[in-house]
Motif scaffolding. Structure first.
Motif, PDB file in Angstrom:
ATOM      1  N   CYS A  92     -41.548 -27.449   0.893  1.00 48.65           N
ATOM      2  CA  CYS A  92     -41.544 -26.324  -0.045  1.00 48.65           C
ATOM      3  C   CYS A  92     -40.111 -25.941  -0.410  1.00 48.65           C
ATOM      4  O   CYS A  92     -39.260 -25.795   0.461  1.00 48.65           O
ATOM      5  CB  CYS A  92     -42.265 -25.122   0.570  1.00 48.65           C
ATOM      6  SG  CYS A  92     -42.345 -23.699  -0.529  1.00 48.65           S
ATOM      7  N   LYS A  93     -39.883 -25.785  -1.691  1.00 53.16           N
ATOM      8  CA  LYS A  93     -38.568 -25.346  -2.166  1.00 53.16           C
ATOM      9  C   LYS A  93     -38.622 -23.832  -2.322  1.00 53.16           C
ATOM     10  O   LYS A  93     -39.382 -23.312  -3.123  1.00 53.16           O
ATOM     11  CB  LYS A  93     -38.231 -26.034  -3.473  1.00 53.16           C
ATOM     12  CG  LYS A  93     -37.995 -27.522  -3.279  1.00 53.16           C
ATOM     13  CD  LYS A  93     -37.772 -28.223  -4.582  1.00 53.16           C
ATOM     14  CE  LYS A  93     -37.438 -29.678  -4.405  1.00 53.16           C
ATOM     15  NZ  LYS A  93     -38.347 -30.443  -3.590  1.00 53.16           N
ATOM     16  N   VAL A  94     -37.802 -23.139  -1.544  1.00 49.79           N
ATOM     17  CA  VAL A  94     -37.785 -21.680  -1.559  1.00 49.79           C
ATOM     18  C   VAL A  94     -36.616 -21.209  -2.413  1.00 49.79           C
ATOM     19  O   VAL A  94     -35.469 -21.591  -2.172  1.00 49.79           O
ATOM     20  CB  VAL A  94     -37.669 -21.104  -0.130  1.00 49.79           C
ATOM     21  CG1 VAL A  94     -37.614 -19.587  -0.168  1.00 49.79           C
ATOM     22  CG2 VAL A  94     -38.828 -21.580   0.735  1.00 49.79           C
ATOM     23  N   ILE A  95     -36.937 -20.388  -3.402  1.00 53.62           N
ATOM     24  CA  ILE A  95     -35.923 -19.771  -4.242  1.00 53.62           C
ATOM     25  C   ILE A  95     -35.891 -18.299  -3.884  1.00 53.62           C
ATOM     26  O   ILE A  95     -36.865 -17.576  -4.107  1.00 53.62           O
ATOM     27  CB  ILE A  95     -36.217 -19.971  -5.744  1.00 53.62           C
ATOM     28  CG1 ILE A  95     -36.125 -21.449  -6.132  1.00 53.62           C
ATOM     29  CG2 ILE A  95     -35.196 -19.191  -6.581  1.00 53.62           C
ATOM     30  CD1 ILE A  95     -37.390 -22.184  -6.016  1.00 53.62           C
ATOM     31  N   MET A  96     -34.801 -17.862  -3.283  1.00 53.97           N
ATOM     32  CA  MET A  96     -34.657 -16.471  -2.864  1.00 53.97           C
ATOM     33  C   MET A  96     -34.174 -15.654  -4.053  1.00 53.97           C
ATOM     34  O   MET A  96     -33.266 -16.071  -4.769  1.00 53.97           O
ATOM     35  CB  MET A  96     -33.664 -16.370  -1.713  1.00 53.97           C
ATOM     36  CG  MET A  96     -33.642 -15.043  -1.015  1.00 53.97           C
ATOM     37  SD  MET A  96     -35.103 -14.706  -0.006  1.00 53.97           S
ATOM     38  CE  MET A  96     -34.797 -15.738   1.423  1.00 53.97           C
ATOM     39  N   ILE A  97     -34.803 -14.496  -4.240  1.00 49.93           N
ATOM     40  CA  ILE A  97     -34.440 -13.589  -5.336  1.00 49.93           C
ATOM     41  C   ILE A  97     -34.069 -12.243  -4.726  1.00 49.93           C
ATOM     42  O   ILE A  97     -34.774 -11.741  -3.863  1.00 49.93           O
ATOM     43  CB  ILE A  97     -35.610 -13.424  -6.324  1.00 49.93           C
ATOM     44  CG1 ILE A  97     -36.000 -14.784  -6.903  1.00 49.93           C
ATOM     45  CG2 ILE A  97     -35.245 -12.454  -7.425  1.00 49.93           C
ATOM     46  CD1 ILE A  97     -37.198 -14.738  -7.815  1.00 49.93           C
ATOM     47  N   SER A  98     -32.957 -11.666  -5.214  1.00 52.57           N
ATOM     48  CA  SER A  98     -32.522 -10.386  -4.650  1.00 52.57           C
ATOM     49  C   SER A  98     -31.780  -9.547  -5.673  1.00 52.57           C
ATOM     50  O   SER A  98     -31.018 -10.071  -6.485  1.00 52.57           O
ATOM     51  CB  SER A  98     -31.611 -10.618  -3.449  1.00 52.57           C
ATOM     52  OG  SER A  98     -31.180  -9.375  -2.925  1.00 52.57           O
ATOM     53  N   ALA A  99     -32.013  -8.258  -5.612  1.00 53.34           N
ATOM     54  CA  ALA A  99     -31.272  -7.315  -6.450  1.00 53.34           C
ATOM     55  C   ALA A  99     -30.058  -6.765  -5.707  1.00 53.34           C
ATOM     56  O   ALA A  99     -29.222  -6.089  -6.295  1.00 53.34           O
ATOM     57  CB  ALA A  99     -32.191  -6.168  -6.866  1.00 53.34           C
ATOM     58  N   HIS A 100     -29.969  -7.053  -4.403  1.00 49.45           N
ATOM     59  CA  HIS A 100     -28.924  -6.442  -3.582  1.00 49.45           C
ATOM     60  C   HIS A 100     -28.134  -7.452  -2.772  1.00 49.45           C
ATOM     61  O   HIS A 100     -27.566  -7.116  -1.745  1.00 49.45           O
ATOM     62  CB  HIS A 100     -29.540  -5.422  -2.614  1.00 49.45           C
ATOM     63  CG  HIS A 100     -30.432  -4.448  -3.288  1.00 49.45           C
ATOM     64  ND1 HIS A 100     -29.976  -3.446  -4.104  1.00 49.45           N
ATOM     65  CD2 HIS A 100     -31.784  -4.347  -3.297  1.00 49.45           C
ATOM     66  CE1 HIS A 100     -31.001  -2.753  -4.576  1.00 49.45           C
ATOM     67  NE2 HIS A 100     -32.103  -3.286  -4.106  1.00 49.45           N
ATOM     68  N   GLY A 101     -28.101  -8.680  -3.209  1.00 46.30           N
ATOM     69  CA  GLY A 101     -27.469  -9.725  -2.417  1.00 46.30           C
ATOM     70  C   GLY A 101     -25.975  -9.835  -2.648  1.00 46.30           C
ATOM     71  O   GLY A 101     -25.414  -9.267  -3.584  1.00 46.30           O
ATOM     72  N   THR A 102     -25.351 -10.595  -1.762  1.00 43.42           N
ATOM     73  CA  THR A 102     -23.928 -10.895  -1.865  1.00 43.42           C
ATOM     74  C   THR A 102     -23.756 -12.402  -1.862  1.00 43.42           C
ATOM     75  O   THR A 102     -24.659 -13.144  -1.465  1.00 43.42           O
ATOM     76  CB  THR A 102     -23.140 -10.295  -0.681  1.00 43.42           C
ATOM     77  OG1 THR A 102     -23.584 -10.941   0.526  1.00 43.42           O
ATOM     78  CG2 THR A 102     -23.322  -8.792  -0.583  1.00 43.42           C
ATOM     79  N   ILE A 103     -22.585 -12.862  -2.269  1.00 37.58           N
ATOM     80  CA  ILE A 103     -22.312 -14.301  -2.255  1.00 37.58           C
ATOM     81  C   ILE A 103     -22.378 -14.834  -0.834  1.00 37.58           C
ATOM     82  O   ILE A 103     -22.942 -15.902  -0.581  1.00 37.58           O
ATOM     83  CB  ILE A 103     -20.949 -14.604  -2.910  1.00 37.58           C
ATOM     84  CG1 ILE A 103     -21.035 -14.301  -4.409  1.00 37.58           C
ATOM     85  CG2 ILE A 103     -20.525 -16.040  -2.673  1.00 37.58           C
ATOM     86  CD1 ILE A 103     -19.735 -14.382  -5.147  1.00 37.58           C
ATOM     87  N   THR A 104     -21.837 -14.089   0.112  1.00 37.18           N
ATOM     88  CA  THR A 104     -21.863 -14.502   1.517  1.00 37.18           C
ATOM     89  C   THR A 104     -23.298 -14.682   1.998  1.00 37.18           C
ATOM     90  O   THR A 104     -23.622 -15.666   2.665  1.00 37.18           O
ATOM     91  CB  THR A 104     -21.136 -13.457   2.393  1.00 37.18           C
ATOM     92  OG1 THR A 104     -19.811 -13.291   1.901  1.00 37.18           O
ATOM     93  CG2 THR A 104     -21.091 -13.888   3.840  1.00 37.18           C
ATOM     94  N   GLU A 105     -24.144 -13.726   1.649  1.00 38.46           N
ATOM     95  CA  GLU A 105     -25.548 -13.803   2.048  1.00 38.46           C
ATOM     96  C   GLU A 105     -26.239 -14.995   1.385  1.00 38.46           C
ATOM     97  O   GLU A 105     -27.011 -15.711   2.027  1.00 38.46           O
ATOM     98  CB  GLU A 105     -26.246 -12.503   1.660  1.00 38.46           C
ATOM     99  CG  GLU A 105     -27.677 -12.430   2.115  1.00 38.46           C
ATOM    100  CD  GLU A 105     -28.294 -11.081   1.788  1.00 38.46           C
ATOM    101  OE1 GLU A 105     -29.246 -10.728   2.483  1.00 38.46           O
ATOM    102  OE2 GLU A 105     -27.837 -10.398   0.867  1.00 38.46           O
ATOM    103  N   ALA A 106     -25.960 -15.234   0.110  1.00 38.04           N
ATOM    104  CA  ALA A 106     -26.558 -16.365  -0.601  1.00 38.04           C
ATOM    105  C   ALA A 106     -26.174 -17.688   0.055  1.00 38.04           C
ATOM    106  O   ALA A 106     -27.026 -18.558   0.261  1.00 38.04           O
ATOM    107  CB  ALA A 106     -26.130 -16.345  -2.067  1.00 38.04           C
ATOM    108  N   VAL A 107     -24.913 -17.836   0.401  1.00 40.18           N
ATOM    109  CA  VAL A 107     -24.439 -19.070   1.055  1.00 40.18           C
ATOM    110  C   VAL A 107     -25.147 -19.251   2.396  1.00 40.18           C
ATOM    111  O   VAL A 107     -25.610 -20.350   2.723  1.00 40.18           O
ATOM    112  CB  VAL A 107     -22.909 -19.046   1.221  1.00 40.18           C
ATOM    113  CG1 VAL A 107     -22.426 -20.187   2.119  1.00 40.18           C
ATOM    114  CG2 VAL A 107     -22.233 -19.115  -0.146  1.00 40.18           C
TER     115      VAL A 107
END
Length: 146
Positions: free
Chosen positions: A96-111
């Motif tokens: 499964c390919k998971v695409i995380m979506i966020s209104a409050h994320g940071t680049i550090t968190e995304a990485v």
């Protein structure tokens, strides 16, 4: 001429506790997954508002999951967040390919999330739908190659 070619089932799940965003994203994904564009696929698109509801229904056939990073839902007693759902999805549905979506994320968190198995990360902005469409198109092209 009748096309007897069997279509490949392709299951997409959406998990977001924001009911309006969930509704809009689901409608957009249904538009992108047009059977006239992707003729070899039979899409099944499911929408969930709580982690509990999603985890009760996830299976190995789920190809793509759009997952809200911060799941804050009064309906869900356990209040499981996106990264916790990700852990369960990785155990149950390895492809499964998971695409995380966020209104409050940071680049550090995304990485960090991508290192932990997220296929891609999208900020909730005015361009969210464009990114969703591009990512789905990329996944479909990759799938056709394999």
């Amino acid at each position: 001429m009748i096309n007897n070619m069997r279509k490949k089932p392709f299951k997409i799940s959406i998990l977001d506790d924001d009911k309006y965003f969930n509704l809009v994203l689901t409608a957009y994904v249904k538009t992108v997954c047009n059977p006239f564009v992707y003729r070899n696929y039979e899409f099944e698109i499911e929408s969930y508002h709580t982690a509990k509801e999603f985890l009760e229904n996830v299976d190995t056939k789920t190809e793509v999951l759009f997952l809200d990073n911060y799941l804050l839902n009064e309906e869900d007693d356990e209040n499981i967040n996106g990264p916790e759902v990700l852990e369960e999805v990785i155990k149950r549905c390895k492809d499964c390919k998971v695409i995380m979506i966020s209104a409050h994320g940071t680049i550090t968190e995304a990485v960090k999330l991508i290192k932990n198995g997220v296929y891609d990360y999208i900020d909730k902005t005015a361009n969210t739908n464009n990114r969703v469409g591009m990512i789905l198109h990329k996944i479909m092209k990759e799938d056709q190659v394999h």
